[in-house]
Design a protein around this motif. Structure first.
Motif: not given
Length: 229
Positions: A200-211
């Motif tokens: 959760k980043v502010g009002d947005y959702e995201a996923e972290v990626l391993k480069p």
């Protein structure tokens, strides 16, 4: 950069001048590039990642069409900072004072050890002892990582916004460093962020990626069996 270099000039009779009005910097993404030094144009392979292509340094008098005449019409050349930033963010590469604030960023957290940006075989440089100590202990808990948002960012998200787990809003997983379109960069707690899945980043959702360009880590503990003779 000019301000930083002047600090270390000491008593040397050197002139450190601003060349922003004299040269233009371009990015060229291509697998085959001629080795050209013509009309003051210089091209250099980016030493960090092959995906980052080449840097072109040219006089400000040369425009895009003139550069294409030099390098060939089949090449696409751009000085668009937005497009280049999007490429960097997808790869998870931080660059410049916006992504890596001066005097507050550690080289290993910025992946300099993975991007040929720091040597552990020579010295001395400012911060060498701390950098070498962290490297040899093998414990780097936070690194710059790419964040992929579920939708394009329409409203700006404040820099250094805390990144939380969607399941546990009180769990601090890192800080946002910047966004472009549907990607961002964050200084993230590696294990915890990867385990969290949805962020959760502010009002947005995201996923972290391993480069994909990160090296494969060896197991922390290796059991050695001694064979009996």
């Amino acid at each position: 950069m000019q301000k930083l270099l002047k600090v270390y000039k000491l008593k040397r009779q050197l002139e450190i001048k601003d060349v922003n009005e004299e040269i233009m910097l371009w990015v060229l993404i291509s697998s085959t590039v001629p080795n050209i030094e013509e009309k003051g144009v210089h091209i250099y392979k980016d030493p960090r990642l092959v995906e980052l292509g080449y840097r072109i340094i040219s006089p400000v008098s040369l425009n895009e069409s003139q550069l294409i005449d030099i390098f060939g019409s089949n090449l696409s050349i751009s000085n668009s900072e937005d497009g280049y930033k999007y490429l960097r963010y997808k790869l998870g590469v931080g660059e410049g004072a916006d992504d890596l604030p001066p005097a507050t960023s550690f080289p290993l957290e910025a992946n300099c050890d993975y991007l040929h940006g720091v040597s552990f075989h020579k010295g001395c440089y400012i911060g060498q002892e701390l950098t070498a100590r962290v490297h040899h202990t093998g414990v780097v808990r936070k690194r710059i990582m790419p964040l992929k948002f579920t939708k394009e960012i329409k409203d700006s998200i404040e820099k250094d916004t805390i990144v939380n787990s969607s399941d546990n809003p009180k769990l601090n997983l890192g800080k946002l460093k910047g966004t472009v379109h549907n990607y961002g960069l964050g200084l993230m707690r590696i294990k915890e962020a990867l385990d969290a899945k949805i962020l959760k980043v502010g009002d947005y959702e995201a996923e972290v990626l391993k480069p994909s360009w990160w090296p494969i880590e060896a197991p922390r503990e290796v059991t050695v069996k001694k064979e009996k003779n």
